[in-house]
Design an enzyme around this catalytic site. Sequence first.
Site, PDB file in Angstrom:
ATOM      1  NE  ARG A  30       0.871  15.827 -23.105  1.00 11.49           N
ATOM      2  CZ  ARG A  30       1.972  15.089 -23.149  1.00 11.49           C
ATOM      3  NH1 ARG A  30       1.912  13.831 -23.563  1.00 11.49           N
ATOM      4  NH2 ARG A  30       3.138  15.585 -22.783  1.00 11.49           N
ATOM      5  CG  ASP A  31      -5.728  10.597 -29.001  1.00 10.65           C
ATOM      6  OD1 ASP A  31      -5.575  10.191 -30.167  1.00 10.65           O
ATOM      7  OD2 ASP A  31      -6.828  10.566 -28.399  1.00 10.65           O
ATOM      8  CB  ILE A  32      -9.068  14.453 -27.073  1.00  7.34           C
ATOM      9  CG1 ILE A  32      -9.868  15.347 -26.133  1.00  7.34           C
ATOM     10  CG2 ILE A  32      -9.959  13.453 -27.783  1.00  7.34           C
ATOM     11  CD1 ILE A  32     -10.845  16.255 -26.845  1.00  7.34           C
ATOM     12  CG  ASN A  88      -5.507   3.393 -37.120  1.00  2.00           C
ATOM     13  OD1 ASN A  88      -4.937   2.304 -37.127  1.00  2.00           O
ATOM     14  ND2 ASN A  88      -5.805   4.028 -35.996  1.00  2.00           N
ATOM     15  CD  GLU A  96     -12.390   6.950 -33.661  1.00  2.00           C
ATOM     16  OE1 GLU A  96     -11.940   7.984 -33.108  1.00  2.00           O
ATOM     17  OE2 GLU A  96     -12.752   5.948 -33.052  1.00  2.00           O
ATOM     18  CB  VAL A  97      -9.585  12.292 -37.297  1.00  2.17           C
ATOM     19  CG1 VAL A  97      -9.349  13.718 -37.784  1.00  2.17           C
ATOM     20  CG2 VAL A  97     -10.297  12.299 -35.945  1.00  2.17           C
ATOM     21  CG  HIS A 101      -4.236  10.926 -37.123  1.00  2.00           C
ATOM     22  ND1 HIS A 101      -5.294  11.065 -37.987  1.00  2.00           N
ATOM     23  CD2 HIS A 101      -4.550   9.896 -36.306  1.00  2.00           C
ATOM     24  CE1 HIS A 101      -6.214  10.162 -37.707  1.00  2.00           C
ATOM     25  NE2 HIS A 101      -5.782   9.424 -36.683  1.00  2.00           N
ATOM     26  CG  MET A 102       3.132   8.617 -36.375  1.00  2.00           C
ATOM     27  SD  MET A 102       4.818   9.207 -36.654  1.00  2.00           S
ATOM     28  CE  MET A 102       5.098   8.653 -38.324  1.00  2.00           C
ATOM     29  CG  HIS A 103      -2.513   7.090 -33.257  1.00  3.46           C
ATOM     30  ND1 HIS A 103      -3.521   7.473 -32.412  1.00  3.46           N
ATOM     31  CD2 HIS A 103      -3.098   6.924 -34.471  1.00  3.46           C
ATOM     32  CE1 HIS A 103      -4.668   7.532 -33.076  1.00  3.46           C
ATOM     33  NE2 HIS A 103      -4.435   7.204 -34.328  1.00  3.46           N
TER      34      HIS A 103
HETATM   35  P1  AMP Z   1      -7.883   7.386 -35.744  1.00  3.97           P
HETATM   36  O1  AMP Z   1      -8.810   6.349 -35.195  1.00  3.97           O
HETATM   37  O2  AMP Z   1      -6.550   6.828 -36.144  1.00  3.97           O
HETATM   38  O3  AMP Z   1      -8.524   8.226 -36.812  1.00  3.97           O
HETATM   39  O4  AMP Z   1      -7.541   8.327 -34.514  1.00  3.97           O
HETATM   40  C1  AMP Z   1      -8.158   9.564 -34.276  1.00  3.97           C
HETATM   41  C2  AMP Z   1      -7.690  10.020 -32.925  1.00  3.97           C
HETATM   42  O5  AMP Z   1      -7.952  11.395 -32.806  1.00  3.97           O
HETATM   43  C3  AMP Z   1      -8.374   9.310 -31.764  1.00  3.97           C
HETATM   44  O6  AMP Z   1      -7.384   8.649 -30.968  1.00  3.97           O
HETATM   45  C4  AMP Z   1      -9.062  10.449 -31.019  1.00  3.97           C
HETATM   46  O7  AMP Z   1      -9.033  10.284 -29.621  1.00  3.97           O
HETATM   47  C5  AMP Z   1      -8.258  11.654 -31.455  1.00  3.97           C
HETATM   48  N1  AMP Z   1      -8.947  12.931 -31.417  1.00  3.97           N
HETATM   49  C6  AMP Z   1     -10.163  13.220 -31.939  1.00  3.97           C
HETATM   50  N2  AMP Z   1     -10.471  14.513 -31.716  1.00  3.97           N
HETATM   51  C7  AMP Z   1      -9.418  15.048 -31.042  1.00  3.97           C
HETATM   52  C8  AMP Z   1      -9.126  16.338 -30.530  1.00  3.97           C
HETATM   53  N3  AMP Z   1      -9.978  17.349 -30.648  1.00  3.97           N
HETATM   54  N4  AMP Z   1      -7.950  16.530 -29.902  1.00  3.97           N
HETATM   55  C9  AMP Z   1      -7.081  15.517 -29.752  1.00  3.97           C
HETATM   56  N5  AMP Z   1      -7.284  14.270 -30.227  1.00  3.97           N
HETATM   57  C10 AMP Z   1      -8.446  14.039 -30.858  1.00  3.97           C
END
Ligand code: AMP
Length: 116
Positions: A30-32, A88, A96-97, A101-103
């Site tokens: 799950r997304d945090i 993204n 951001e990460v 990853h696929m949301h």
């Molecule tokens: P993006 O903007 O597509 O890179 O999305 C990165 C996502 O990772 C964001 O929706 C964050 O809330 C999520 N995220 C960051 N750190 C964690 C974590 N430790 N556990 C779960 N989700 C995370």
Amino acid sequence: MAEETIFSKIIRQEIPTPLLYQDDLVSAFRDISPNAKSHILIIPNKLIPTVNDVTEDDELALGRMFTVAKKLAKEEGIDESGYRLIMNCNKHAGQEVFHIHMHLVGGEPLGKMLSI
Ligand code: AMP
């Protein structure tokens, strides 16, 4: 060599984020900071920083991400009501990460596809 992100630690369960799914190719959790009632991230176990770094060797893992998305959407009870899959890439998309990853988002009406 790409730098690992927190997602690699989650895959290896070095931090205790509950996994909704894991196999040899992909993991899901799950997304945090959820943007909808259901917000799950599905990721390849292999570190691929951005979609620009994907190669043909990754096609099996990328395909698996879709079958896992379908399975989790059903488990979440959102397969019939509908959901959105988002990936993204880089700055303009707000990535951001840097571990692709696929949301999987759903569980409520999601509105228009883009909000700029
Ligand atoms: P993006 O903007 O597509 O890179 O999305 C990165 C996502 O990772 C964001 O929706 C964050 O809330 C999520 N995220 C960051 N750190 C964690 C974590 N430790 N556990 C779960 N989700 C995370």
